[in-house]
Design a protein around this motif. Sequence first.
Motif, PDB file in Angstrom:
ATOM      1  N   GLY A  44      19.176 -24.367 -28.502  1.00 51.26           N
ATOM      2  CA  GLY A  44      18.598 -23.101 -29.225  1.00 51.26           C
ATOM      3  C   GLY A  44      17.211 -22.939 -28.489  1.00 51.26           C
ATOM      4  O   GLY A  44      16.430 -21.577 -28.601  1.00 51.26           O
ATOM      5  N   LEU A  45      16.401 -23.539 -27.703  1.00 52.35           N
ATOM      6  CA  LEU A  45      15.180 -23.276 -27.235  1.00 52.35           C
ATOM      7  C   LEU A  45      15.317 -22.110 -25.990  1.00 52.35           C
ATOM      8  O   LEU A  45      14.764 -21.715 -25.692  1.00 52.35           O
ATOM      9  N   LEU A  46      16.903 -22.096 -25.622  1.00 56.93           N
ATOM     10  CA  LEU A  46      17.191 -21.070 -24.657  1.00 56.93           C
ATOM     11  C   LEU A  46      16.878 -19.653 -25.225  1.00 56.93           C
ATOM     12  O   LEU A  46      16.490 -18.508 -24.599  1.00 56.93           O
ATOM     13  N   SER A  47      16.763 -19.704 -26.583  1.00 53.25           N
ATOM     14  CA  SER A  47      16.376 -18.284 -27.075  1.00 53.25           C
ATOM     15  C   SER A  47      14.993 -17.909 -26.935  1.00 53.25           C
ATOM     16  O   SER A  47      14.728 -16.885 -26.857  1.00 53.25           O
ATOM     17  N   LEU A  48      14.339 -18.779 -26.507  1.00 53.86           N
ATOM     18  CA  LEU A  48      12.754 -18.425 -26.193  1.00 53.86           C
ATOM     19  C   LEU A  48      12.935 -17.782 -24.645  1.00 53.86           C
ATOM     20  O   LEU A  48      12.153 -16.844 -24.535  1.00 53.86           O
ATOM     21  N   VAL A  49      13.957 -18.057 -23.770  1.00 52.98           N
ATOM     22  CA  VAL A  49      14.002 -17.134 -22.552  1.00 52.98           C
ATOM     23  C   VAL A  49      14.187 -15.890 -22.826  1.00 52.98           C
ATOM     24  O   VAL A  49      13.772 -15.092 -22.400  1.00 52.98           O
ATOM     25  N   ALA A  50      15.285 -15.640 -23.837  1.00 52.42           N
ATOM     26  CA  ALA A  50      15.930 -14.353 -24.294  1.00 52.42           C
ATOM     27  C   ALA A  50      14.678 -13.749 -24.942  1.00 52.42           C
ATOM     28  O   ALA A  50      14.552 -12.303 -24.421  1.00 52.42           O
ATOM     29  N   ALA A  51      13.878 -14.095 -25.824  1.00 55.34           N
ATOM     30  CA  ALA A  51      12.616 -13.492 -26.366  1.00 55.34           C
ATOM     31  C   ALA A  51      11.849 -12.995 -25.351  1.00 55.34           C
ATOM     32  O   ALA A  51      11.086 -11.931 -25.158  1.00 55.34           O
ATOM     33  N   ALA A  52      11.279 -13.906 -24.284  1.00 54.78           N
ATOM     34  CA  ALA A  52      10.361 -13.538 -23.185  1.00 54.78           C
ATOM     35  C   ALA A  52      10.960 -12.415 -22.290  1.00 54.78           C
ATOM     36  O   ALA A  52      10.222 -11.331 -22.112  1.00 54.78           O
ATOM     37  N   CYS A  53      12.199 -12.415 -22.113  1.00 58.75           N
ATOM     38  CA  CYS A  53      12.848 -11.187 -21.308  1.00 58.75           C
ATOM     39  C   CYS A  53      12.826  -9.904 -22.027  1.00 58.75           C
ATOM     40  O   CYS A  53      12.277  -8.832 -21.686  1.00 58.75           O
ATOM     41  N   GLN A  54      12.865 -10.035 -23.540  1.00 63.09           N
ATOM     42  CA  GLN A  54      12.925  -8.585 -24.308  1.00 63.09           C
ATOM     43  C   GLN A  54      11.502  -8.174 -24.394  1.00 63.09           C
ATOM     44  O   GLN A  54      11.269  -7.010 -24.118  1.00 63.09           O
ATOM     45  N   ILE A  55      10.454  -9.035 -24.667  1.00 66.28           N
ATOM     46  CA  ILE A  55       9.003  -8.681 -24.530  1.00 66.28           C
ATOM     47  C   ILE A  55       8.782  -8.060 -23.192  1.00 66.28           C
ATOM     48  O   ILE A  55       8.064  -6.890 -23.272  1.00 66.28           O
ATOM     49  N   HIS A  56       9.151  -8.372 -22.148  1.00 63.92           N
ATOM     50  CA  HIS A  56       9.062  -7.902 -20.972  1.00 63.92           C
ATOM     51  C   HIS A  56       9.419  -6.603 -20.785  1.00 63.92           C
ATOM     52  O   HIS A  56       8.825  -5.605 -20.172  1.00 63.92           O
ATOM     53  N   HIS A  57      10.770  -6.429 -21.185  1.00 64.80           N
ATOM     54  CA  HIS A  57      11.460  -5.129 -21.151  1.00 64.80           C
ATOM     55  C   HIS A  57      10.708  -4.134 -22.006  1.00 64.80           C
ATOM     56  O   HIS A  57      10.577  -2.905 -21.828  1.00 64.80           O
ATOM     57  N   SER A  58      10.124  -4.386 -23.146  1.00 67.21           N
ATOM     58  CA  SER A  58       9.584  -3.700 -24.363  1.00 67.21           C
ATOM     59  C   SER A  58       8.260  -3.249 -23.623  1.00 67.21           C
ATOM     60  O   SER A  58       7.740  -2.075 -24.012  1.00 67.21           O
ATOM     61  N   ARG A  59       7.414  -4.081 -23.253  1.00 70.00           N
ATOM     62  CA  ARG A  59       6.200  -3.878 -22.747  1.00 70.00           C
ATOM     63  C   ARG A  59       6.208  -2.654 -21.614  1.00 70.00           C
ATOM     64  O   ARG A  59       5.268  -1.802 -21.851  1.00 70.00           O
ATOM     65  N   THR A  73      15.756  -9.664 -14.646  1.00 66.88           N
ATOM     66  CA  THR A  73      15.488 -10.122 -16.048  1.00 66.88           C
ATOM     67  C   THR A  73      16.657  -9.935 -16.931  1.00 66.88           C
ATOM     68  O   THR A  73      16.843 -10.450 -18.005  1.00 66.88           O
ATOM     69  N   LEU A  74      17.128  -8.680 -16.845  1.00 65.33           N
ATOM     70  CA  LEU A  74      18.481  -8.119 -17.674  1.00 65.33           C
ATOM     71  C   LEU A  74      19.554  -9.041 -17.515  1.00 65.33           C
ATOM     72  O   LEU A  74      20.149  -9.759 -18.297  1.00 65.33           O
ATOM     73  N   THR A  75      19.713  -9.651 -16.393  1.00 61.64           N
ATOM     74  CA  THR A  75      20.828 -10.692 -15.863  1.00 61.64           C
ATOM     75  C   THR A  75      20.334 -11.733 -16.482  1.00 61.64           C
ATOM     76  O   THR A  75      21.430 -12.536 -17.161  1.00 61.64           O
ATOM     77  N   SER A  76      19.222 -12.331 -16.389  1.00 65.66           N
ATOM     78  CA  SER A  76      18.724 -13.589 -17.039  1.00 65.66           C
ATOM     79  C   SER A  76      19.126 -13.344 -18.642  1.00 65.66           C
ATOM     80  O   SER A  76      19.435 -14.407 -19.376  1.00 65.66           O
ATOM     81  N   LEU A  77      18.527 -12.296 -19.247  1.00 63.70           N
ATOM     82  CA  LEU A  77      18.991 -12.226 -20.711  1.00 63.70           C
ATOM     83  C   LEU A  77      20.491 -12.320 -21.019  1.00 63.70           C
ATOM     84  O   LEU A  77      20.716 -13.185 -22.027  1.00 63.70           O
ATOM     85  N   VAL A  78      21.266 -11.588 -20.367  1.00 64.07           N
ATOM     86  CA  VAL A  78      22.563 -11.599 -20.618  1.00 64.07           C
ATOM     87  C   VAL A  78      23.122 -12.964 -20.115  1.00 64.07           C
ATOM     88  O   VAL A  78      23.685 -13.711 -21.368  1.00 64.07           O
ATOM     89  N   GLY A  79      22.883 -13.494 -19.393  1.00 69.29           N
ATOM     90  CA  GLY A  79      23.289 -15.011 -19.144  1.00 69.29           C
ATOM     91  C   GLY A  79      22.614 -16.145 -20.280  1.00 69.29           C
ATOM     92  O   GLY A  79      23.515 -16.824 -20.408  1.00 69.29           O
ATOM     93  N   THR A  80      21.537 -16.038 -20.530  1.00 74.75           N
ATOM     94  CA  THR A  80      20.870 -16.918 -21.546  1.00 74.75           C
ATOM     95  C   THR A  80      21.849 -16.609 -22.990  1.00 74.75           C
ATOM     96  O   THR A  80      22.197 -17.629 -23.582  1.00 74.75           O
ATOM     97  N   VAL A  81      21.987 -15.481 -23.349  1.00 78.56           N
ATOM     98  CA  VAL A  81      22.760 -15.239 -24.571  1.00 78.56           C
ATOM     99  C   VAL A  81      24.204 -15.994 -24.351  1.00 78.56           C
ATOM    100  O   VAL A  81      24.804 -16.499 -25.406  1.00 78.56           O
ATOM    101  N   VAL A  82      24.834 -15.477 -23.391  1.00 81.14           N
ATOM    102  CA  VAL A  82      26.028 -16.365 -23.073  1.00 81.14           C
ATOM    103  C   VAL A  82      26.219 -17.816 -22.965  1.00 81.14           C
ATOM    104  O   VAL A  82      26.743 -18.397 -23.714  1.00 81.14           O
TER     105      VAL A  82
END
Length: 376
Positions: A44-59, A73-82
């Motif tokens: 579940g710690l991978l969710s921190l990666v997903a959160a960091a990617c989203q913050i980067h996109h939202s900023r 970063t979008l590829t990293s987010l998708v890969g992390t969730v998968v």
Amino acid sequence: MAERTPQQRQVLLVGIGMHAGLLGFVVVQSLTDFGGDLGGSPWGLLSLVAAACQIHHSRAAVRGERAAAWPATLTSLVGTVVAMGLLGVPGTVGWFLVGASSVMLLPGRYPFAWLLPALVVQLVLGLAETADMGAAFLAWFAVYTPTVFLLGAGGLVVHAQLAVELDRLARVRAELAEVAVQRERLRVSRDLHDLLGQSLSAVVLKGELAGRLRDVDPERATRETEDLATIARSALADLRATTVDLRAVRLDAEVAGAVRLLDAAGVVVHVTGDPDGLPTDQDALLGWAVREGVTNVLRHSDATACAIVFDRSPGRLTMTIENDAPAGPGGDGSGLDGLASRVRELGGTLRVEHEARRFRLHVDVPVPSARVGHPS
């Protein structure tokens, strides 16, 4: 960077709270499943990666931009969730981050359409994960999941778009104020040229003629000198009229123009009271006061609302211009000082009130009982 308006600061705080709540929900569910039967997973710690990617996109999205290195970063987010799904991390809510980031980053005529693929994946994975929980639960899940998905992803995207629109509105308001100033400068320049050019040329001609006639025809030279003084006085009156705009300013026209200008700047304006039938001088003075007051609202405040109130009493009329969100002590000192001087010339008073959330300009003028206004 320009100072943020109160509305921009409020949207910023809402965005911080929204990201903290939604991303915190993803991380906590991924780590603990909230104590459910599936249990938590260290992955579940991978969710921190997903959160960091989203913050980067939202900023970047709140500035109307695409995030730096967004394909990676979008590829990293998708890969992390998968990866979280393949590794048995409980819950599938991380897909709403994929949907929100896709809308923020991917091109297309209808960007919100990018929510659909992520929503379908989340629904399919969720239904597969809970297939043995009975028809009633599956029906509830089929309604609950799209609702949560759309609230989460939609909230992030709409917040970013709202921040962009508020920034655009702040720039437009500043541009409108600058345009108003430039138009006034152009008007004064044009009037000075049209009104004083002929008068000053006549002064030169009369002066030269009087000089030539001084020894030849003293009597006529005296008349030319008197004419010169008359022309000079007329030019001085024209100069004063141009500066104060006594001939051009009409209260009804200035109020109508102020309403249009404030409305274009996104300021809600209310006009109350009856200013009709004023003598010409008082009408022109209050028209100038409206122009000065509204210019100050646009240039020196973050106002969202403005009220122009006319209050009659026997022999007097008081006009109040009030706005919220003043950015400073208010107004151009020379502008208000000049206005105060003209108010005193008519026997009136000008008063300014500045509070933390309110700015008021009061102009009180005597109104003679014989009310002869502009011709209708």
